[in-house]
Design a protein around this motif. Structure first.
Motif: not given
Length: 173
Positions: A47-56, A61-63, A92-104
């Motif tokens: 779910h979170w990897q797909a959400m990250g993909g949608s952000v970037f 999409t989730p699923g 509204g989280m900065p995308k640079q922070q989102v990518v860190g969470f996706v990796i983590g």
């Protein structure tokens, strides 16, 4: 290629290695993530990897499954423009922070999954270092509590970087 894309791919390779070992008899096993089973953990991670993909801009999409997410997100992270600005869909989280969470999320859950199914839980050094450094910069109130991590666990000064990351995230090394 982007450096951040390389770090994500390092984490993704570990996820692929471990998730590729999940067998039918593993799906209902417990994990160290609360009351999650292996199935719950895999569903959460995807779910979170797909959400990250949608952000970037990966078009995920989730699923979506890992075979869909992995190549699309990998390619999206190679375009630095995809990492600019904020993620409206994440408050509204900065995308640079989102990518860190996706990796983590991928790094830590690779270890959680490996532990649950009895696979090698050694994590990729570069992704571990990047995740630890990134998480140490996040305000405590964002990290601790019901939604993310429990309290940190004390480890010795001689602990490996992986053990430091696990302890920082509230996981027993």
């Amino acid at each position: 290629m982007s450096q951040i894309g390389d770090v994500w791919r390092e984490a993704a390779a570990k996820w692929s290695e471990v998730s590729g070992q999940v067998a039918d008899e593993h799906w209902d096993l417990p994990t160290n993530c609360g009351d999650w089973t292996v199935r719950d953990l895999v569903d959460h991670a995807m779910h979170w990897q797909a959400m990250g993909g949608s952000v970037f801009g990966a078009g995920t999409t989730p699923g979506d499954d890992w075979a869909t997410i992995e190549p699309k997100l990998s390619a999206a992270l190679d375009d630095p423009s995809n990492l600019e600005g904020v993620a409206e869909q994440m408050g509204g989280m900065p995308k640079q922070q989102v990518v860190g969470f996706v990796i983590g999320d991928l790094v830590l859950h690779s270890r959680d999954l490996a532990r649950a199914i009895g696979a090698d839980d050694t994590l990729p050094a570069g992704a571990v270092q990047a995740t630890l450094m990134g998480l140490q910069r996040v305000p405590e109130e964002m990290l601790r509590g019901e939604t993310m991590f429990g309290p940190p666990i004390a480890v010795g000064d001689d602990a490996s970087t992986q053990d430091q990351l696990l302890a920082f995230s509230g996981r027993q090394p």
